[in-house]
Each structure stands twice: as structure tokens, then as C-alpha cells.
Design an enzyme around this catalytic site. Structure first.
Site, PDB file in Angstrom:
ATOM      1  N   GLY A 109      -3.704  11.446   1.553  1.00  0.00           N
ATOM      2  CA  GLY A 109      -3.988  10.024   1.397  1.00  0.00           C
ATOM      3  C   GLY A 109      -5.474   9.797   1.469  1.00  0.00           C
ATOM      4  N   TYR A 125      -5.272  -0.537   1.340  1.00  0.00           N
ATOM      5  CA  TYR A 125      -4.686   0.528   2.162  1.00  0.00           C
ATOM      6  C   TYR A 125      -3.362   0.064   2.774  1.00  0.00           C
ATOM      7  CZ  TYR A 125      -4.172   4.289   5.533  1.00  0.00           C
ATOM      8  OH  TYR A 125      -3.670   5.349   6.259  1.00  0.00           O
TER       9      TYR A 125
END
Ligand SMILES: NC(=O)c1ccc[n+]([C@@H]2O[C@H](COP(=O)([O-])OP(=O)(O)OC[C@H]3O[C@@H](n4cnc5c(N)ncnc54)[C@H](O)[C@@H]3O)[C@@H](O)[C@H]2O)c1
Length: 263
Positions: free
Chosen positions: A81, A161
Site C-alpha cells: 500500500g 487514503y
């Protein structure tokens, strides 16, 4: 003596295996004699059974990597990520669209009773606030359809995010029943709290230092990759066979603390 039942697979593919939580997960599995296939932009600095270089922001790179995976994987851990400082487009691609594309491309290579574990975040805790949007995004058919949908439903850089971690939790839930009945495969998320890895400093920029400090206070400190990885390993194992479509916080009680102290 012949035995027609093949031994259970001991191979697990892990994205983000070169650093942080993915590297720790790989190390724990290697210590259990699991054959770890590492997928990352960078090669891990420890020995793995196989390293496949991939850019999860690029669907062509993902498809090429998926063809290199061995058959009959016992599991797929989607750990890679990027933080919000990477910008909304990159966050969408790596943390959601690319993860999804790799998972769907890898499905034929995952054995029955296999397990997929996605690493979301406590930042995705408010997924129910945007449930309808996330269900719509989850229904897009592939990477490019997802990009087209996002062009119609733009996400800001500062919010990206959390948005795509929420979306990941919802996609995981939307896939669970079908994967179980069609392929006997489980899919779950874990949601780490603040963890001591290279991307923690970026969270101070996008989420705000005060918010990160508040999260650390609620969690009773900063977690370590070694505090997170065993939860991923548990969700890979047959001991968790009745768990699918779940999102497990691994956060020192951070989310639970909000029941009495919501701010
Ligand atoms: N560290 C935290 O506080 C925290 C908290 C909650 C959730 N998470 C999540 O945990 C996961 C692992 O993060 P970490 O903290 O171990 O960070 P990390 O930076 O140590 O590791 C991330 C890994 O992902 C790889 N990666 C990034 N972009 C990629 C791409 N385009 N293609 C292929 N690989 C790529 C990196 O090379 C790296 O090895 C992430 O999904 C992150 O969002 C982290």
C-alpha cells in the site's frame, strides 16, 4: 503405496513483502516452512522462494505478474500500500484497483480452502458513511471500469487514503459469499492501527500530526509489524475456517476506545 490426494499447498503469495508488515508476514511464514512468493516493486532483502517484480499501479504489470504465480496457492496476502502523500490517483490504483485486479487474476491459482487476506486500516473505519458509493465501486468490473467510475466520482487527495481503505473493506465483504460458494475460498481484511513502518511518517502529513498522536495514545503506543503479522497468518490458517468477509482491527484497542470517547 499410491496416494491420490495431493498434499496441501504450502505456497503463499504476499504483496508488499519487501518492507514493513508484508516483510514481517513473509518472515513468519518462512519460519513455518511456507513457500513465500513475494510480489513488490523492490526485492526483499531476505531469501524468499520466488520474487516477482510488479507495479500494482499498472494493470498490465499486474496481469503479467499473475501469470507467474504457481498453481494451488494456499493464500494471497494483499499487504502492499501507499500513503495519502502519493496522491489520490496512485492511492486508488495501488491500494484498491490494483489489489482487486491482482486478486481476481490470481483466483484460478488459489486452491480450494485457500485464504485471501487484505490489509486495510483503522483509517477505513467509517465505511458505513459511504456504503452506497463503495458498493457501486465494488461492482465495477475491472481496473479501467473502476478508473472510469472514479472519474465520475472524484476523491480528493487528502481523503484518498481513508476512502480507498473503506472501499477495500466493502469490496472484501461483497466478494466473501460468492468466493466461498464458487471456489471455497475465504477473504478477510485486517485493519492495523498506527504501526512503526516507513509510511507512518507520511500519515502525519496527510492525516495530521495531532490525529496520528491521538491514534497512538488510544492504541497505547505504536504497533510493530510483529504485532500485526500474526493476525494475517491466523486468517490464512484453517483454524480461522469459519471467518470470511470479516474486518479484524489489530489496533491496540484504538477503535474500541471511541465508544466512550468518540472525538
Ligand atoms: N504503517 C501503518 O501505520 C499502517 C497502518 C494501517 C494500515 N497500514 C497498511 O499496511 C500495509 C503495509 O504497509 P507498511 O506499513 O508495511 O508500509 P511499507 O511502506 O513498509 O510497505 C509497503 C510495501 O508496499 C510496496 N509497494 C508500494 N507501492 C507498490 C506498487 N505500486 N507496486 C508494488 N508494491 C508496492 C512497497 O515497495 C513496500 O514494500 C499498507 O496497505 C498500509 O496502508 C499501515
Amino acid at each position: 503405496m499410491s496416494n491420490s490426494t495431493p498434499p496441501p499447498s504450502r505456497a503463499v503469495a504476499i504483496t508488499g513483502a519487501a518492507s514493513g508488515i508484508g516483510a514481517q508476514t513473509a518472515r513468519l511464514l518462512i519460519a513455518q516452512d511456507v513457500e513465500v512468493i513475494a510480489l513488490d516493486r523492490h526485492a526483499p532483502d531476505f531469501a524468499v522462494a520466488r520474487f516477482i517484480q510488479v507495479d500494482l499501479a499498472d494493470p498490465a504489470s499486474i496481469d503479467a505478474a499473475a501469470t507467474l504465480l504457481p498453481d494451488a496457492l494456499a493464500g494471497l496476502c494483499n499487504v502492499a500500500g501507499v500513503p495519502g502523500t502519493a496522491g489520490a490517483d496512485k492511492v486508488a490504483r495501488v491500494n484498491y484497483l490494483g489489489l482487486r485486479q491482482l486478486t481476481e487474476a490470481a483466483l484460478p491459482k488459489i486452491a480450494r480452502s485457500g485464504s485471501i487476506v487484505n490489509v486495510a486500516s483503522t483509517a477505513g473505519q467509517n465505511w458505513q458513511d459511504r456504503r452506497a458509493l463503495h458498493v457501486e465501486l465494488a461492482a465495477t468490473r475491472n481496473f479501467d471500469d473502476g478508473l472510469n467510475w472514479l472519474a465520475q466520482h472524484p476523491v480528493s487527495d487528502p481523503g484518498a487514503y481513508a476512502y480507498f481503505k473503506e472501499a477495500l473493506i466493502v469490496w472484501t465483504m461483497t466478494r466473501a459469499a460468492a468466493l466461498r460458494s464458487a471456489a471455497g475460498i475465504r477473504i478477510n481484511c485486517i485493519s492495523p492501527g498506527p504501526t512503526d513502518t516507513p509510511i507512518l511518517k507520511d500519515f502525519r502529513v496527510t492525516l495530521g500530526a495531532a490525529n496520528v498522536d491521538d491514534a497512538i495514545r488510544r492504541a497505547g503506543g505504536v504497533g510493530t509489524p510483529l504485532a500485526i503479522a500474526p493476525a494475517i497468518v491466523f486468517l490464512l490458517q484453517s483454524e480461522s475456517a469459519w471467518i470470511t468477509g470479516a474486518n479484524l482491527p489489530v489496533d491496540g484497542g484504538l477503535l474500541a476506545s471511541r465508544i466512550l470517547d468518540p472525538v
